[in-house]
Write an enzyme that holds these catalytic residues in place. Structure first.
Site, PDB file in Angstrom:
ATOM      1  N   ASP A  31      -4.391  -6.021   5.372  1.00  0.00           N
ATOM      2  CA  ASP A  31      -5.539  -6.689   5.994  1.00  0.00           C
ATOM      3  C   ASP A  31      -5.542  -8.033   5.485  1.00  0.00           C
ATOM      4  O   ASP A  31      -5.691  -8.965   6.312  1.00  0.00           O
ATOM      5  CB  ASP A  31      -6.748  -5.954   5.853  1.00  0.00           C
ATOM      6  N   LYS A  50     -10.241  -2.549  19.190  1.00  0.00           N
ATOM      7  CA  LYS A  50      -8.634  -2.964  19.099  1.00  0.00           C
ATOM      8  C   LYS A  50      -8.536  -3.053  20.563  1.00  0.00           C
ATOM      9  O   LYS A  50      -7.500  -3.673  21.021  1.00  0.00           O
ATOM     10  CB  LYS A  50      -7.869  -1.912  18.411  1.00  0.00           C
ATOM     11  N   LYS A  95       7.761 -17.599 -10.316  1.00  0.00           N
ATOM     12  CA  LYS A  95       6.870 -16.634 -10.975  1.00  0.00           C
ATOM     13  C   LYS A  95       5.889 -17.271 -11.948  1.00  0.00           C
ATOM     14  O   LYS A  95       5.986 -18.299 -12.711  1.00  0.00           O
ATOM     15  CB  LYS A  95       7.946 -15.845 -11.937  1.00  0.00           C
ATOM     16  N   ASN A 130       1.044  -1.183   0.026  1.00  0.00           N
ATOM     17  CA  ASN A 130       0.066   0.044   0.092  1.00  0.00           C
ATOM     18  C   ASN A 130       0.818   1.293   0.095  1.00  0.00           C
ATOM     19  O   ASN A 130       2.057   1.138   0.003  1.00  0.00           O
ATOM     20  CB  ASN A 130      -0.946  -0.159   1.134  1.00  0.00           C
ATOM     21  N   PHE A 149      -3.219   3.728  15.541  1.00  0.00           N
ATOM     22  CA  PHE A 149      -3.437   4.705  14.495  1.00  0.00           C
ATOM     23  C   PHE A 149      -4.807   4.049  13.520  1.00  0.00           C
ATOM     24  O   PHE A 149      -4.722   2.959  13.687  1.00  0.00           O
ATOM     25  CB  PHE A 149      -2.304   4.901  13.721  1.00  0.00           C
ATOM     26  N   ILE A 201      -1.881  -7.234  14.425  1.00  0.00           N
ATOM     27  CA  ILE A 201      -0.788  -7.074  15.266  1.00  0.00           C
ATOM     28  C   ILE A 201      -1.295  -6.323  16.697  1.00  0.00           C
ATOM     29  O   ILE A 201      -0.984  -6.859  17.880  1.00  0.00           O
ATOM     30  CB  ILE A 201       0.270  -6.518  14.639  1.00  0.00           C
ATOM     31  N   LYS A 222     -12.926   1.987  16.143  1.00  0.00           N
ATOM     32  CA  LYS A 222     -11.877   1.237  16.123  1.00  0.00           C
ATOM     33  C   LYS A 222     -10.961   1.266  17.647  1.00  0.00           C
ATOM     34  O   LYS A 222     -10.376   0.012  17.850  1.00  0.00           O
ATOM     35  CB  LYS A 222     -10.843   1.854  15.150  1.00  0.00           C
TER      36      LYS A 222
HETATM   37  N1  CTP Z   1      -2.830  -2.965  12.356  1.00  0.00           N
HETATM   38  C1  CTP Z   1      -2.379  -4.172  12.925  1.00  0.00           C
HETATM   39  N2  CTP Z   1      -2.620  -5.212  12.167  1.00  0.00           N
HETATM   40  C2  CTP Z   1      -3.345  -5.108  11.175  1.00  0.00           C
HETATM   41  C3  CTP Z   1      -4.171  -4.401  10.698  1.00  0.00           C
HETATM   42  C4  CTP Z   1      -4.006  -2.984  11.523  1.00  0.00           C
HETATM   43  O1  CTP Z   1      -1.341  -3.758  13.959  1.00  0.00           O
HETATM   44  N3  CTP Z   1      -3.575  -6.431  10.581  1.00  0.00           N
HETATM   45  C5  CTP Z   1      -3.085  -1.706  13.337  1.00  0.00           C
HETATM   46  C6  CTP Z   1      -2.358  -0.434  12.519  1.00  0.00           C
HETATM   47  O2  CTP Z   1      -1.052  -0.486  12.678  1.00  0.00           O
HETATM   48  C7  CTP Z   1      -3.107   0.562  13.225  1.00  0.00           C
HETATM   49  C8  CTP Z   1      -4.602  -0.063  13.391  1.00  0.00           C
HETATM   50  O3  CTP Z   1      -4.419  -1.237  13.424  1.00  0.00           O
HETATM   51  O4  CTP Z   1      -2.743   1.122  14.363  1.00  0.00           O
HETATM   52  C9  CTP Z   1      -5.652   0.179  12.702  1.00  0.00           C
HETATM   53  O5  CTP Z   1      -5.439   0.050  11.356  1.00  0.00           O
HETATM   54  P1  CTP Z   1      -6.129   0.201  10.486  1.00  0.00           P
HETATM   55  O6  CTP Z   1      -5.629  -0.163   8.922  1.00  0.00           O
HETATM   56  O7  CTP Z   1      -6.723   1.799  10.113  1.00  0.00           O
HETATM   57  O8  CTP Z   1      -7.675  -0.565  10.674  1.00  0.00           O
HETATM   58  P2  CTP Z   1      -8.069  -1.887  10.312  1.00  0.00           P
HETATM   59  O9  CTP Z   1      -7.956  -2.947  11.683  1.00  0.00           O
HETATM   60  O10 CTP Z   1      -7.275  -2.708   9.285  1.00  0.00           O
HETATM   61  O11 CTP Z   1      -9.507  -1.775   9.993  1.00  0.00           O
HETATM   62  P3  CTP Z   1     -10.063  -1.083   8.392  1.00  0.00           P
HETATM   63  O12 CTP Z   1      -8.949  -1.615   7.498  1.00  0.00           O
HETATM   64  O13 CTP Z   1     -11.529  -2.098   8.459  1.00  0.00           O
HETATM   65  O14 CTP Z   1     -10.483   0.148   8.720  1.00  0.00           O
END
Ligand code: CTP
Length: 408
Positions: free
Chosen positions: A282, A350, A292, A213, A332, A312, A346
């Site tokens: 995600d 979390k 490949k 990303n 975040f 995480i 969130k």
């Molecule tokens: N995060 C993480 N591990 C993941 C996904 C997210 O540690 N697999 C942590 C990110 O570092 C951030 C927080 O969770 O601190 C939120 O990440 P975000 O991508 O905004 O949220 P998601 O849990 O992925 O939810 P969504 O994409 O549905 O908004």
């Protein structure tokens, strides 16, 4: 506002080939907003001329305590009273010995001895041959200088002007500039061990392709720098980014979310604060191909199926130490809309005490950002600013919350 706006630094040069780096350092400090007054020993003037340092600092350079330009003839008092800090760069082995002994037979050592100890810190950037550095006399002097309240900024390692290789080079001018900036930051996290995730993750499809990303890692790296400046021990677990490691931070590079989780789980056992800024993917491809994936000419596209990556932050926050806040967890949230509602939801999902929301598309790759802090007490807005300024403010907010928690 730059990082050294309003600071007056007396830059002392002593004899050493590293004097050439002092010219660049002088410019770098001025660029950050400091005024710089250069004082040189006779030996320093063998390596670089006062004319160069005067042109760069835009101020007269002083070298002798007998200089008649000071109307009261007390340069050592005048110069040390107006300084916010004295930085000796380069500091030779001989000059360290003089400082330890309290000698005062030249303007620079006289000024160091005459400085008000409680108001004018002394920062030392040693520079010498590796044998001189390793000599017990130098090591003893360095330890004594630290005991006397000086700050030793460390040394570099590598090729030396004498042709030898080892410890004792002066740090690069940018490193010294960052150390001086850090020195002036409030020490709100002393004793804390901060673990930070940063950047994107990369999820392989095959050995040459993958899914990632647009996260640049800049906010996480700024958080690592700010936490270190605040006096914490900092470990940074970074996804694939091309950013320099902030001074004094231990960095571990990872690629995928699964790798990131593994390193985080190893490092988190000794951490007291966990800050998850990484944009963790995600999902990952369910079965990454070993070789490949080739086009077969039929126009058929590969079928990709995904599995969910471990969360995480949620795993760490819901561990026993996270739940009891022996480990203070900060998440975040990168959102594209409804920032407040999404951030609040969130935070609860979390299970973290503090969640920092931002609008992802408006900040990815940029040098600035705007933040929304959500915790049990309410919402705090942080207006658009550079990521480093926001990181410093956020570190201050985290430290306040930890102090409140500890008082309970
Ligand atoms: N995060 C993480 N591990 C993941 C996904 C997210 O540690 N697999 C942590 C990110 O570092 C951030 C927080 O969770 O601190 C939120 O990440 P975000 O991508 O905004 O949220 P998601 O849990 O992925 O939810 P969504 O994409 O549905 O908004």
């Amino acid at each position: 506002m730059t990082d050294l706006t309003g600071k007056h630094i007396v830059l002392g040069l002593t004899g050493g080939i590293a004097c050439y780096k002092a010219a660049e350092l002088c410019r770098a400090l001025i660029k950050e907003g400091a005024t710089v007054q250069v004082v040189m020993t006779e030996a320093a003037a063998q390596f670089i001329t006062p004319v160069t340092m005067q042109a760069l600092s835009n101020r007269p350079v002083y070298g002798s305590q007998w200089d008649v330009r000071a109307p009261n003839n007390m340069l050592h008092i005048n110069l040390s009273r107006e300084a916010d800090a004295i930085l000796i760069a380069p500091c030779s082995a001989d000059f360290m010995a003089k400082l330890v002994q309290g000698h005062a037979d030249d303007l620079l050592s006289l000024m160091c001895l005459a400085r008000p100890l409680d108001k004018v810190p002394l920062l030392i950037a040693p520079a010498m041959n590796r044998e001189m550095w390793a000599h017990p006399a130098t090591q003893r002097n360095m330890a004594q200088l630290a005991l006397d309240g000086s700050t030793i900024l460390g040394i570099g390692r590598g090729d030396q002007a004498c042709g030898e290789t080892g410890d004792g080079r002066m740090l690069a001018s940018a490193e010294l500039r960052d150390d001086v900036i850090a020195f002036f930051q409030p020490k709100t996290l002393v004793g804390e061990r901060v673990l930070i995730t940063a950047g994107p993750t990369y999820e392989a499809i095959d050995p040459v392709r993958g899914i990632t990303n647009l996260s640049s890692g800049k906010m996480g790296f700024a958080m690592a720098r700010a936490a270190r400046e605040a006096g914490a021990e900092v470990t940074l677990v970074a996804g694939p980014v091309s950013l320099a490691t902030p001074r004094g931070v231990s960095r571990f590079d990872v690629k995928s979310a699964v790798d990131m989780l593994q390193v985080v789980q190893e490092k988190v056992t000794t951490a007291t604060i966990f800050i998850a800024t990484a944009a963790v993917a995600d999902w990952r491809p369910a079965n990454a191909a070993d070789q490949k994936i080739k086009k077969d000419g039929s126009g058929k596209t590969p079928e990709l199926s995904f599995v969910e990556n471990p969360d995480i932050l949620a795993i760490v926050a819901q561990s026993p130490r996270g739940q009891h806040q022996a480990l203070y967890c900060v998440g975040f949230a990168a959102e594209s809309h409804d920032l407040l509602a999404n951030a609040q939801a969130k935070r609860l999902r979390k299970g973290v005490p503090l969640l920092v929301g931002n609008i992802g598309p408006a900040t990815f790759g940029q040098d600035d950002n705007a933040l929304l802090l959500v915790d049990a007490l309410g919402v705090t807005d942080m207006a658009r600013d550079s990521k480093l300024s926001l990181a410093r403010k956020l570190i201050a907010e985290i430290s306040t919350r930890i102090k409140m928690k500890n008082q309970k």
